[in-house]
Design an enzyme around this catalytic site. Structure first.
Site, mmCIF file in Angstrom:
data_model
loop_
_atom_site.group_PDB
_atom_site.id
_atom_site.type_symbol
_atom_site.label_atom_id
_atom_site.label_comp_id
_atom_site.label_asym_id
_atom_site.label_seq_id
_atom_site.Cartn_x
_atom_site.Cartn_y
_atom_site.Cartn_z
ATOM 1 N N ASP A 279 0.868 -1.169 0.000
ATOM 2 C CA ASP A 279 0.000 0.000 0.000
ATOM 3 C C ASP A 279 0.914 1.231 0.000
ATOM 4 O O ASP A 279 2.137 1.126 0.130
ATOM 5 C CB ASP A 279 -0.985 -0.010 1.180
ATOM 6 C CG ASP A 279 -2.224 0.829 0.847
ATOM 7 O OD1 ASP A 279 -2.175 1.620 -0.112
ATOM 8 O OD2 ASP A 279 -3.254 0.689 1.542
HETATM 9 C C1 BGC Z 1 -5.051 3.197 -0.002
HETATM 10 C C2 BGC Z 1 -5.213 2.182 -1.107
HETATM 11 C C3 BGC Z 1 -5.053 2.837 -2.453
HETATM 12 C C4 BGC Z 1 -3.702 3.507 -2.501
HETATM 13 C C5 BGC Z 1 -3.389 4.155 -3.825
HETATM 14 C C6 BGC Z 1 -3.802 4.036 -0.177
HETATM 15 O O1 BGC Z 1 -3.782 5.112 0.692
HETATM 16 O O2 BGC Z 1 -5.029 2.532 1.230
HETATM 17 O O3 BGC Z 1 -6.477 1.561 -0.988
HETATM 18 O O4 BGC Z 1 -5.191 1.890 -3.461
HETATM 19 O O5 BGC Z 1 -3.668 4.506 -1.502
HETATM 20 O O6 BGC Z 1 -4.134 5.286 -4.040
#
Ligand code: BGC
Length: 739
Positions: A279
């Site tokens: 993530d």
């Molecule tokens: C979130 C993810 C997301 C990623 C990219 C993160 O902060 O937890 O769900 O896909 O950002 O935007």
């Protein structure tokens, strides 16, 4: 500048069978790559997308040219992705194309209801169609990969991200995970309108302590395997190409550095052969967790644990080469990670044509196609849940003289798309509820007052709202949360309708003691509606219904469409009951049947154990009658299935869909089993007066679970069974499983 990327020269010389094709091509390409170039493939950065395309900052352009970047997020549009892809293909040494990823969560341009709402449709075909349309639109803007589906089971309404998932149930999450994956990936990834799906957030993120986002999760392996892991396994079985590790720690080990979940389970047990992305900076965050000393340590832990790609954290690019040279990370891990990422690019057809997703004509003609909008309207009405409908308050009649529409969300065109609305146009394209009314009412029949804001305590609009409520023949309140109140980093400790909206509801009821009041709710989580169920007659939960939400809601309010959605998450009586979900354990001191409370039993002294609205609950304008359940046999064996069937009749005045649910209770186990578990469902259309027989086939597969030795299997004994309209029922039938 080169005329032909080097990889094309090499791979075009190799003639091998189709099955070995990708792999052999990737292997020979990797022969040409330096270690740092392989690490480059494991590195993702973010583009600063703006109106015309991503900003090619000096570092991004430089990293692409140097072969130090394999993927990019938040970069899109045909023009923007072409500029970036050109650098990768024409200016980097090997010319390896970039992979563009983006959060296409519940639609890309055409926005569907938030995912919790989508799940309330219990309509797998519609969910698949919604992600198919999202993939069409996203791929037409250069996107290859979505960071979806989010398949975190959650029983935590305080957690803002409950809005992104499919609710509290394992079985339903499994089926919905498969539907999303099929929709996004289609049947052939090399087609230009299919994109990679990504199962996230692996794993147990939905169990954040106290519902606070990014917070700690602790649970036994049994709960992990029986509740939180299955949707991810279902996604693997459905062929998902990517996984995203999560932000949370699990039993003391951050999930982005968790060898047990990433290597032992995902790779060794499930044989997942796609790639895992972290993530956003979750590898670096292991320093804050107190699990890594510094960013070098974090890079080491992340790669060793099995995270193939570093999202934005920049620790792989900076440190992996040195870590390999120092013998702290095996080069095999880097080779495996690089290979998996290159394989995904091959599957997408990017090595055949890196510009395959870049086509002006397709970009211009794909977004907001009329058939997409029509589907979004159909899905939005199927996702709404009629929670309460005293005295047949709904549907409204369009011959009523005047109807007062009151509330901060009546004219809203921004919140209606919900959080994570990708590139959905919050103002231009979204249809507000107010706009939706024009299909049913003449302007002179509509009285409107905003009444108040969602979040301020300014009561200056109350007077006007109360005035028009008194003038009107019926009252519809449109209230709820604003879209920033759910999604990431949007946890709440209070589950009431926010701000002074509840006060306005009370004042309007006080001023209109006998008039019928409908409350239309937009929100991203279960709310505490204990007061409102007393104050209003009807409650229609529309979640954040998306681009066509206003039109879909009007169709429901005026009865053109009969509500059919059912809750996929329990609505509590108050926040103190949380976590509350239908498939809890019985405890050693359950309260006796029909007792609201009892001394020295497992209950509260101030509120009942029961929820306000149970999992599976949802009303219709018609009524359905269920016959007695019939079992083909009361004995199930390992080799023979049994059938459970029931007749469902539409006994009311409207045609409509009913979601028929199958529940089973394993009465005694070597580890205790939930009081009931959903094991099947069918959404059936019944014309008024019509009866259909619904049959479920039960095999031992449906009864399996992980026991205390973490063995997956069944145990003989007695099982209760019911087919019911929702989870709030008592079992009357049973069968035995024998050897
Ligand atoms: C979130 C993810 C997301 C990623 C990219 C993160 O902060 O937890 O769900 O896909 O950002 O935007």
């Amino acid at each position: 500048m080169k005329l032909k990327p080097l990889y094309i020269v090499v791979i075009s010389c190799i003639q091998i069978s189709f099955a070995q094709n990708y792999e052999a091509k990737v292997d020979s390409l990797m022969q040409l790559m330096t270690l740092q170039e392989k690490i480059g493939q494991t590195t993702m950065y973010s583009g600063n997308w703006d109106q015309t395309g991503p900003f090619v900052g000096s570092d991004n352009g430089k990293y692409i040219r140097e072969g130090n970047m394999g993927a990019m997020l938040n970069a899109m549009s045909v023009k923007g992705t072409r500029d970036l892809q050109k650098i990768a293909v024409e200016e980097s040494r090997l010319g390896i194309p970039l992979l563009f990823g983006y959060d296409v969560i519940h639609g890309h341009r055409t926005i569907f209801p938030i995912n919790l709402g989508l799940s309330a449709s219990w309509d797998l075909k519609m969910i698949e169609e919604s992600s198919r349309i999202a993939a069409e639109e996203a791929s037409a803007e250069g996107i290859h990969w979505t960071f979806a589906p989010m398949i975190d089971v959650s029983r935590e309404p305080r957690w803002g991200r409950i809005s992104e998932g499919a609710g509290e149930d394992v079985y339903l999450n499994n089926r919905i995970a498969e539907a999303y994956v099929k929709g996004f990936q289609g049947d052939d990834l090399s087609k230009h309108n299919t994109i990679l799906a990504c199962a996230k957030h692996y794993v147990a993120y939905g169990a954040a302590q106290a519902g606070r986002d990014y917070h700690t999760t602790n649970m036994g392996e049994g709960e992990l395997r029986n509740v939180y892991l299955p949707p991810f396994k279902a996604a693997v079985n459905a062929g998902v190409e990517a996984f995203m590790s999560a932000f949370n720690e699990l039993n003391g080990v951050p999930t982005s550095g968790n060898k047990f979940t990433l290597r032992d389970i995902l790779r060794d047990e499930w044989k997942f052969d796609g790639f895992v992305v972290s993530d956003y900076t979750s590898i670096n965050e292991m320093i804050n967790h107190g699990f890594a000393k510094d960013s070098i340590d974090a890079a080491k832990i992340g790669m060793n644990a099995g995270v193939d790609m570093d999202m934005v954290g920049d620790v792989y690019r900076l440190h992996l080469q040195q870590l390999v040279e120092d013998g702290k990370v095996s080069e095999t891990y880097i080779n495996d990670a690089c290979k998996r990422i290159l394989m995904a690019k091959y599957k997408l057809g990017l090595f055949d044509d890196p510009y395959r997703y870049i086509d002006e004509k397709r970009e211009a003609t794909t977004k907001y196609r009329p058939e997409f909008l029509a589907k979004a309207q159909e899905i939005a009405s199927a996702s709404s849940v009629l929670l309460q409908n005293k005295n047949e308050t709904l549907p409204l009649s369009n011959t009523t003289n005047t109807i007062a529409f009151i509330g901060p969300l009546v004219k809203d065109k921004a919140d209606i798309l919900g959080n994570w609305a990708a590139k959905g146009d919050r103002y231009g394209k979204a249809i507000s509820i107010f706009e939706g009314l024009s299909a049913y009412l003449k302007p002179e029949q509509i009285l409107f007052a905003k009444g108040c804001d969602i979040l301020t305590d300014d009561e200056s609009g109350f007077e006007e709202a109360i005035k028009i409520s008194k003038q009107a023949d019926a009252i519809v309140l449109v209230m709820g949360e604003d879209h920033h109140m759910s999604g990431e980093a949007a946890s709440r400790t209070d589950l009431k309708i926010p701000g002074i909206q509840p006060k306005l509801i009370r004042k309007i009821r006080e001023a209109n003691l006998t008039k019928k009041i409908t409350l239309v709710l937009m929100n991203g989580r279960p709310l505490n509606l204990s007061k409102e169920v007393e104050l209003v007659d009807a409650i229609l939960e529309i979640w954040f219904p998306g681009t066509m939400g206003g039109a879909a809601t009007a169709d429901l309010l005026f009865g053109k469409v009969n509500p059919s959605g059912k809750l996929t998450v329990t609505f509590p009586r108050n926040v103190g009951q949380v976590p509350i979900y239908y498939n809890m354990k019985n405890t050693g001191r359950p309260i006796p049947e029909h007792w609201p409370k009892a001394d020295y039993k497992s209950n509260y002294i101030d509120v009942a154990n029961t929820p306000l609205f149970a999992f599976g609950h949802g009303l219709s304008y018609t009524s359905f009658k269920y016959s007695e359940l019939k079992l083909s046999s009361e004995t199930l064996t390992y080799s023979n299935a049994i059938e459970a069937s029931i007749e469902v009749s539409n006994t009311g005045k409207f045609d409509g869909y009913e979601i028929v649910q199958l529940y089973i209770h394993d009465k005694v186990g070597s580890v205790t089993r939930p009081v009931k578990e959903l094991k099947g469902f069918e959404k059936v259309f019944l014309k008024k007066g019509q009866t259909k027989t619904i049959t479920f086939t039960i095999t031992v597969e449906d009864l399996k679970f992980y026991n205390s030795e973490m063995t997956y299997g069944v145990e003989t004994g007695e099982f209760e069974i019911a087919i019911a309209p929702h989870s709030d029922f008592k079992f009357k039938h049973a069968f035995n499983l024998i050897d």
